[in-house]
Design a protein around this motif. Structure first.
Motif, PDB file in Angstrom:
ATOM      1  N   LYS A 187       0.827  -1.205   0.000  1.00  0.00           N
ATOM      2  CA  LYS A 187       0.000   0.000   0.000  1.00  0.00           C
ATOM      3  C   LYS A 187       0.862   1.258   0.000  1.00  0.00           C
ATOM      4  N   SER A 188       1.909   1.257   0.823  1.00  0.00           N
ATOM      5  CA  SER A 188       2.785   2.428   0.894  1.00  0.00           C
ATOM      6  C   SER A 188       3.542   2.634  -0.411  1.00  0.00           C
ATOM      7  N   THR A 189       3.972   1.527  -1.022  1.00  0.00           N
ATOM      8  CA  THR A 189       4.716   1.633  -2.276  1.00  0.00           C
ATOM      9  C   THR A 189       3.840   2.149  -3.407  1.00  0.00           C
ATOM     10  N   SER A 190       2.629   1.624  -3.503  1.00  0.00           N
ATOM     11  CA  SER A 190       1.737   2.044  -4.585  1.00  0.00           C
ATOM     12  C   SER A 190       1.268   3.484  -4.412  1.00  0.00           C
ATOM     13  N   ARG A 191       1.238   3.955  -3.189  1.00  0.00           N
ATOM     14  CA  ARG A 191       0.762   5.317  -2.943  1.00  0.00           C
ATOM     15  C   ARG A 191       1.702   6.361  -3.539  1.00  0.00           C
ATOM     16  N   PHE A 192       3.011   6.074  -3.536  1.00  0.00           N
ATOM     17  CA  PHE A 192       3.988   7.052  -4.005  1.00  0.00           C
ATOM     18  C   PHE A 192       4.499   6.755  -5.416  1.00  0.00           C
ATOM     19  N   SER A 193       3.881   5.809  -6.101  1.00  0.00           N
ATOM     20  CA  SER A 193       4.300   5.489  -7.463  1.00  0.00           C
ATOM     21  C   SER A 193       3.321   6.085  -8.470  1.00  0.00           C
ATOM     22  N   HIS A 194       3.797   6.215  -9.700  1.00  0.00           N
ATOM     23  CA  HIS A 194       2.956   6.768 -10.759  1.00  0.00           C
ATOM     24  C   HIS A 194       1.891   5.744 -11.147  1.00  0.00           C
ATOM     25  N   PRO A 195       0.645   6.180 -11.347  1.00  0.00           N
ATOM     26  CA  PRO A 195      -0.427   5.217 -11.667  1.00  0.00           C
ATOM     27  C   PRO A 195      -0.135   4.352 -12.885  1.00  0.00           C
ATOM     28  N   LYS A 196       0.499   4.924 -13.912  1.00  0.00           N
ATOM     29  CA  LYS A 196       0.749   4.157 -15.130  1.00  0.00           C
ATOM     30  C   LYS A 196       1.851   3.122 -14.946  1.00  0.00           C
ATOM     31  N   LYS A 197       2.755   3.369 -14.008  1.00  0.00           N
ATOM     32  CA  LYS A 197       3.879   2.458 -13.799  1.00  0.00           C
ATOM     33  C   LYS A 197       3.802   1.750 -12.443  1.00  0.00           C
ATOM     34  N   ARG A 198       2.630   1.774 -11.847  1.00  0.00           N
ATOM     35  CA  ARG A 198       2.483   1.225 -10.499  1.00  0.00           C
ATOM     36  C   ARG A 198       2.752  -0.279 -10.458  1.00  0.00           C
ATOM     37  N   ALA A 199       2.202  -1.020 -11.420  1.00  0.00           N
ATOM     38  CA  ALA A 199       2.372  -2.477 -11.426  1.00  0.00           C
ATOM     39  C   ALA A 199       3.840  -2.854 -11.608  1.00  0.00           C
ATOM     40  N   ILE A 200       4.512  -2.186 -12.550  1.00  0.00           N
ATOM     41  CA  ILE A 200       5.931  -2.486 -12.789  1.00  0.00           C
ATOM     42  C   ILE A 200       6.769  -2.124 -11.564  1.00  0.00           C
ATOM     43  N   TRP A 201       6.447  -1.003 -10.947  1.00  0.00           N
ATOM     44  CA  TRP A 201       7.183  -0.567  -9.760  1.00  0.00           C
ATOM     45  C   TRP A 201       7.026  -1.555  -8.608  1.00  0.00           C
ATOM     46  N   LEU A 202       5.817  -2.066  -8.426  1.00  0.00           N
ATOM     47  CA  LEU A 202       5.580  -3.044  -7.365  1.00  0.00           C
ATOM     48  C   LEU A 202       6.342  -4.339  -7.621  1.00  0.00           C
TER      49      LEU A 202
END
Length: 226
Positions: A187-202
């Motif tokens: 939850k914390s990681t997805s909150r500060f990531s860009h919506p378009k790149k959220r899945a890749i960032w996670l």
């Protein structure tokens, strides 16, 4: 089974039996000097599934105390029951409840780092619960009742026991909150990531987290071998 088949708490409606069961539970806690905040047993707190499972809403510690009370009650019921009653299910249920209560007691009374004997006792109590539950599942399937279904959490519990035996770490200090920590981290990681790149960032962060855990487990294994 105690209420419906053995009438352990006397005849009457299920709600009346729950009230008598709660009185028995309170008396047990007073005798054992166990503190709890469990409210009275009510139908609104009991969930009965189509498979025959009965689930009682309780907090973590209250569930632990209720489990111990049920284990001792099952032992008393077995003392006056026919060994062949319902293909021995009563005795298997008693053994399963006692083993799980023993597992809880051992994990709560031992420190984070376990010696070989402590780790073996925790592993043995959990393994006895799984063995009894497997037998109950077999009998239930043969009777076409489906009251003890196999679930993924029992497979996960087996892995927890194996890790206890291998690394000699008390699961109370590790596995109790590991799922909640993982959800908070995601939850914390997805909150500060860009919506378009959220899945890749996670995915990238999760891979890094797994690498760190793998390296850390090697260190823990070396410490356990010492």
């Amino acid at each position: 089974m105690l209420a419906q088949q053995l009438n352990w708490w006397g005849p009457g409606t299920f709600q009346e039996q729950l009230e008598k069961a709660y009185q028995d539970f309170v008396a047990y806690c007073r005798t054992k000097k166990l503190g709890h905040s469990q409210p009275p047993f009510k139908l609104s707190k009991v969930k009965m599934k189509k498979t025959g499972e009965i689930m009682l809403a309780a907090k973590a510690w209250n569930g632990r105390v209720v489990c111990s009370w049920l284990a001792d009650t099952m032992v008393l019921a077995c003392a006056g029951a026919d060994p062949g009653f319902d293909e021995g299910r009563l005795f298997l249920e008693s053994h399963a409840a006692t083993s799980m209560a023993q597992f809880f007691w051992l994990t709560e009374s031992n420190p984070r780092e376990l010696c070989e004997e402590e780790a073996h006792k925790i592993y043995a109590s959990g393994h006895e619960f799984l063995r009894s539950y497997r037998s109950l599942c077999t009998i239930s399937a043969r009777q076409n009742k489906h009251e003890f279904p196999l679930k993924p959490k029992y497979h996960a519990f087996l892995h927890v026991l194996r890790e206890v035996k291998r690394f000699r770490k008390n699961p109370r200090f590790t596995h109790t909150y590991i799922d909640e920590d993982a959800m908070l981290w995601a939850k914390s990681t997805s909150r500060f990531s860009h919506p378009k790149k959220r899945a890749i960032w996670l995915i990238k962060c999760q891979r890094l987290r797994l690498k760190v855990m793998k390296h850390k487990m090697k260190q823990l294994l070396k410490g356990a071998n010492r």
